[in-house]
Motif scaffolding. Structure first.
Motif, short mmCIF file in Angstrom:
data_model
loop_
_atom_site.label_atom_id
_atom_site.label_comp_id
_atom_site.label_asym_id
_atom_site.label_seq_id
_atom_site.Cartn_x
_atom_site.Cartn_y
_atom_site.Cartn_z
N ILE A 1 0.86 -1.19 0.00
CA ILE A 1 0.00 0.00 0.00
C ILE A 1 0.90 1.25 0.00
N CYS A 2 0.50 2.28 -0.73
CA CYS A 2 1.25 3.54 -0.78
C CYS A 2 0.35 4.69 -0.35
N ASP A 3 0.95 5.69 0.30
CA ASP A 3 0.18 6.86 0.72
C ASP A 3 0.54 8.04 -0.18
N VAL A 4 -0.10 8.10 -1.32
CA VAL A 4 0.23 9.10 -2.31
C VAL A 4 -0.45 10.45 -2.04
N GLY A 5 -1.70 10.39 -1.54
CA GLY A 5 -2.45 11.62 -1.32
C GLY A 5 -1.75 12.57 -0.37
N TYR A 6 -1.40 12.06 0.79
CA TYR A 6 -0.75 12.90 1.80
C TYR A 6 0.58 13.43 1.29
N GLU A 7 1.41 12.56 0.73
CA GLU A 7 2.75 12.97 0.33
C GLU A 7 2.73 13.96 -0.83
N SER A 8 1.84 13.74 -1.81
CA SER A 8 1.93 14.59 -2.99
C SER A 8 1.29 15.96 -2.77
N TRP A 9 0.34 16.06 -1.85
CA TRP A 9 -0.29 17.38 -1.63
C TRP A 9 0.47 18.25 -0.64
N ARG A 10 1.60 17.77 -0.14
CA ARG A 10 2.37 18.67 0.73
C ARG A 10 3.59 19.23 -0.02
N VAL A 11 3.75 18.92 -1.29
CA VAL A 11 4.92 19.43 -2.00
C VAL A 11 4.60 20.80 -2.60
N LYS A 12 5.65 21.55 -2.80
CA LYS A 12 5.54 22.90 -3.35
C LYS A 12 4.76 22.94 -4.66
N GLU A 13 5.09 21.97 -5.55
CA GLU A 13 4.51 21.99 -6.89
C GLU A 13 2.99 21.84 -6.85
N ALA A 14 2.49 21.21 -5.80
CA ALA A 14 1.04 21.04 -5.70
C ALA A 14 0.41 22.20 -4.93
N LYS A 15 1.19 22.85 -4.06
CA LYS A 15 0.62 23.79 -3.10
C LYS A 15 0.69 25.25 -3.52
N LEU A 16 1.83 25.65 -4.06
CA LEU A 16 2.04 27.08 -4.25
C LEU A 16 1.19 27.62 -5.40
N ASN A 17 0.66 28.81 -5.22
CA ASN A 17 -0.25 29.36 -6.22
C ASN A 17 0.40 30.26 -7.25
N ASP A 18 1.34 31.09 -6.80
CA ASP A 18 1.74 32.23 -7.62
C ASP A 18 3.00 31.99 -8.45
N ILE A 19 3.04 30.84 -9.16
CA ILE A 19 4.19 30.58 -10.03
C ILE A 19 3.68 30.22 -11.41
N PRO A 20 3.37 31.23 -12.23
CA PRO A 20 2.72 30.97 -13.52
C PRO A 20 3.52 30.04 -14.44
N SER A 21 4.87 30.09 -14.34
CA SER A 21 5.67 29.27 -15.26
C SER A 21 5.51 27.78 -14.98
N TRP A 22 4.94 27.43 -13.82
CA TRP A 22 4.70 26.01 -13.51
C TRP A 22 3.32 25.54 -14.01
N GLY A 23 2.54 26.46 -14.54
CA GLY A 23 1.22 26.08 -15.02
C GLY A 23 0.14 26.39 -14.00
N ASP A 24 -1.08 26.14 -14.40
CA ASP A 24 -2.25 26.45 -13.58
C ASP A 24 -2.27 25.60 -12.30
N PRO A 25 -2.37 26.28 -11.13
CA PRO A 25 -2.40 25.51 -9.86
C PRO A 25 -3.55 24.49 -9.83
N ALA A 26 -4.61 24.76 -10.57
CA ALA A 26 -5.72 23.81 -10.58
C ALA A 26 -5.32 22.50 -11.24
N ASP A 27 -4.34 22.56 -12.13
CA ASP A 27 -3.86 21.35 -12.80
C ASP A 27 -2.69 20.69 -12.06
N ARG A 28 -1.86 21.53 -11.45
CA ARG A 28 -0.59 21.02 -10.92
C ARG A 28 -0.76 19.97 -9.84
#
Lengths: 449, 318
Positions: free
Chosen positions: B251-278
């Motif tokens: 079993i893997c815990d992907v939800g917890y681990e992936s939603w605490r990373v910068k790429e999923a959390k931070l809003n104001d970095i347009p070059s990374w793409g839309d936060p709704a997608d990231r």
């Protein structure tokens, strides 16, 4: 597949003439097997033996380069099925498509979007490494014109995607100096495509829908004189693709099956961005040398590029972050200072928890050669001297006005010595990084400061 | 040209594990889940060597999460006060194969809820959804030892997957899982030797190894996934070589681990793409990566990421 000393011995003259400097042919064979001697040291070796030994020494997956100058990429020369056995050597190339069916305006926008696919992550630059021009228009002239425009405006390796020898020929006339990868030769156009690849000194993709047909095709292309081949198993489903790529890798490595001993290319250019990203992620993990993808969303590229970075990292070397003082949030001279080690996993966990606390803070990263807190402490790489040196080296005393240092709870035992060595007041932080937010919010903000 | 055959010499396979109990087996579940059964490395050999389809267990918390990024929080925030409705939405709308009831709220620092609260949440969720449950403690040993045995009892007969037990804290939960007839998650901190050790400790207490699922800890993409990935591959190889103490599904815990990373959390970095997608992309790619190394159950959070992963699984395991 590597030959043993005895295999090599059977191919040598067995005259024990000592001209190679070894007492016997067997001793020489053993040295050869361990790659401590060169076959050229033996003046008597037969032409036949030479060929057999050279063939055995060739890498099981051929190294292929394409693109020119700074844009050149290389794939292949892989040696293992699992990254922990050694490492994966040449990271997958991620190629964004540009269609020749676009209007001038659309083309300019597309080129700008492809050029924007460059990122920086953990101090390394990652990005799209190739651009694949597709011949959707069906016109040779358009294909050539768009390829030329892409070559001028995108400084990445190029893939020319067309099944039409006329179109490829027209594009090569304008772009051969950029050494594009020609994609692709199939059962019907192989002669012409191979002739173009040979004349222009470009590598060629061989495309077929089964492994048997692919093996036939690579042999045919090789017979025409093209050795730099990339193979594309063009089957109906992602499932067949993944099983096929795995089989190709096993056949090349374990069976020394030369006809499939080439890097691979996979194309995921249909369906939603979500579907493309899902497929591309698995293909990157499962040995695809090149993945051609149609979406150019940064939110799709960033995780794919990170996947490539992670899967192709060297498992023998712990990933490290640069030892220095990192500032998280809007820090000032009163912000807390926590220290930790430069093992990337340790650092990123701490960094993410400090961020989560919303308390601006400095993280002092001590060089422990990429080991975690407890490992570094038991190995004496994390001691009072290392921390004191880091404080000095990174001018922490100039950056903050207080003298309070938060130490990882697991090494609370070093507090006393650390206070002596630094003259700082040492505060014992939590053992688990996940408790940092609470610690900073409650202990630091209420009493510590 | 016919390509050479590849001979197999594997002797072991991943244990086949069925979770959830139907009424005829003494439970109240309306469906069960069977995982495991792989008898080769991922994508080698024939399609049938891959065993059972991997499944997605969607996270439901027993308390309103404080630290979920906006893109994730907005999906569920109307349901935070009602874990059973939250669970129902995951099953009915998002196609969750299982629900992972995560008892964050019992943690002394995150609400310090009582055993009675946890029991009620468990009962409510059991009543509302029919899929098998994962029951996952808060990580604080003392509190888990107080609460999780009562949670186990409240779900007695339902054949849940309960955990985690760790090298330094396994006795009480193992004993109660055995008594209540649940499956057990053994946890290790990205260390394959400790992973084996905890399986041995638990089986020494008489807990059947074929009722264990292992949790090796999960690293998110970009944040240590390569460690989890290689441990997954090494575990599969150990399984295939016949090591019975390493033959459990994963079993893997992907939800917890992936939603605490910068790429999923931070809003104001347009070059990374839309936060709704990231965020969804990061969660889905983390999950799909781990599937390549042989994961059987993946804990996830965002419905779009779940859809991506389930669609992927459906393409590969038919």
């Amino acid at each position: 597949m590597a030959l043993t000393g005895l295999d090599i011995f059977k191919l040598l003259p067995k005259s024990n003439c000592k001209k190679c400097g070894m007492p016997t042919c067997l001793a020489f064979a053993m040295q050869l097997a361990q790659k401590r001697a060169e076959l050229s040291s033996c003046p008597c070796v037969s032409e036949e033996a030479k060929q057999a030994l050279e063939a055995a020494a060739a890498p099981p997956v051929r190294l292929i380069k394409f693109g020119a100058g700074a844009g050149q990429v290389q794939i292949g020369q892989e040696t293992v099925l699992f990254r922990h056995e050694e490492k994966f050597h040449n990271p997958s190339v991620l190629a964004a498509t540009v269609s020749d069916g676009l209007s001038d305006d659309e083309l300019a926008k597309r080129i700008a979007a492809v050029n924007a696919l460059q990122f920086e992550r953990v101090g390394a630059k990652i990005g799209a490494t190739a651009v694949a021009v597709t011949n959707e228009s069906g016109s040779a002239e358009k294909f050539a014109a768009v390829a030329a425009k892409v070559a001028d405006n995108v400084k990445l390796a190029m893939v020319l995607c067309s099944d039409s020898p006329e179109a490829v020929s027209a594009a090569l006339a304008k772009t051969a100096q950029f050494v594009p990868l020609i994609a692709s030769a199939n059962e019907t156009n192989a002669d012409q495509m191979a002739a173009l690849a040979k004349a222009n000194k470009c590598p060629l993709v061989a495309k077929a829908s089964t492994l048997d047909a692919l093996a036939d095709l690579t042999e045919k292309i090789k017979a025409i004189g093209v050795e730099d081949i990339v193979i594309n198993l063009d089957c109906q489903t992602l499932r067949e693709q993944l099983y096929g790529l795995t089989r190709i890798r096993v056949l090349a490595l374990k069976k020394a099956f030369r006809s499939l001993g080439y890097p691979t290319m996979s194309v995921v250019a249909t369906g939603t961005a979500d579907k493309q990203v899902a497929a591309a992620t698995s293909l990157v993990c499962k040995f695809a040398g090149i993945v051609v993808i149609e979406t150019v969303e940064p939110s799709a590229f960033l995780p794919l590029l990170t996947t490539i970075m992670n899967i192709y990292s060297d498992p023998q070397k712990p990933v490290q972050v640069e030892p220095k003082l990192y500032s998280i949030g809007d820090t000032n001279a009163n912000s807390p200072v926590l220290f930790t080690t430069n093992f990337s996993l340790t650092y990123y966990t701490v960094e993410s928890d400090v961020e989560a606390s919303r308390v601006p803070a400095h993280i002092l990263v001590v060089d422990t050669e990429g080991t975690s807190v407890l490992t570094a402490y038991s190995g004496d790489k994390l001691n009072e001297k290392a921390v004191a040196d880091a404080i000095k080296k990174f001018n922490v005393e100039d950056i903050v006005s207080h003298r309070k240092l938060i130490l990882p709870g697991y090494v609370a035992v070093m507090s006393g010595k650390l206070e002596e060595a630094t003259g700082w007041e040492v505060m014992v932080g939590p053992r688990e990084s996940s408790m940092i937010p609470k610690y900073l919010q409650e202990v630091w903000s209420n009493g510590g400061n | 040209m016919p390509v050479p055959e590849i001979a197999q010499s594997f002797v072991g396979s991943v244990n086949r594990v069925t979770l959830g109990a139907l009424p005829e087996n003494g439970g109240t579940r309306t469906s069960t889940i069977t995982i495991g059964g792989a008898k080769n490395v991922v994508y080698a050999g024939s399609f049938s060597d891959a065993g059972e389809k991997p499944v997605v267990a969607m996270d439901v918390l027993d308390t309103a999460p404080l630290d979920w990024p906006d893109e994730l929080a907005k999906v569920y925030k109307d349901l935070w006060e009602s874990p059973e409705q939250w669970a129902a939405k995951c099953v009915e709308e998002y196609g969750a194969d299982m629900i992972c009831l995560k008892f964050d709220g019992i943690h002394p620092d995150k609400g310090d809820k009582s055993p009675a609260d946890a029991v009620k949440t468990t009962q409510d969720v059991l009543k509302t959804v029919g899929v098998p449950l994962v029951l996952w403690g808060c990580g604080n040993n003392d509190k888990d030892n107080k609460v999780m045995p009562e949670v186990s009892q409240a779900a007695k007969g339902e054949n849940c997957l309960i955990g985690t037990v760790e090298e330094d804290n396994y006795k009480s939960l193992t004993a109660i899982a055995l008594a209540d007839n649940h499956h057990l998650i053994t946890g290790a901190p990205l260390d394959i030797n400790i992973a084996k050790q905890i399986n041995i400790l638990v089986s020494d207490m008489g807990f059947p190894t074929e009722k264990i699922v292992t949790f090796q800890s999960t690293g998110a993409l970009g944040y240590g996934i390569e460690y989890a990935y290689s441990i997954g591959e090494r575990q599969r190889l150990a399984t295939l070589s016949g090591d019975k103490m390493m033959s459990m599904p994963v079993i893997c815990d992907v939800g917890y681990e992936s939603w605490r990373v910068k790429e999923a959390k931070l809003n104001d970095i347009p070059s990374w793409g839309d936060p709704a997608d990231r965020g969804p992309m990061w969660e889905a790619t983390t999950a799909i990566c781990l599937l390549q190394a042989g994961a059987d159950i993946i804990r996830m959070r965002h419905p779009r990421a779940v859809a991506m992963v389930k669609n992927y699984i459906d393409q590969i395991w038919q």
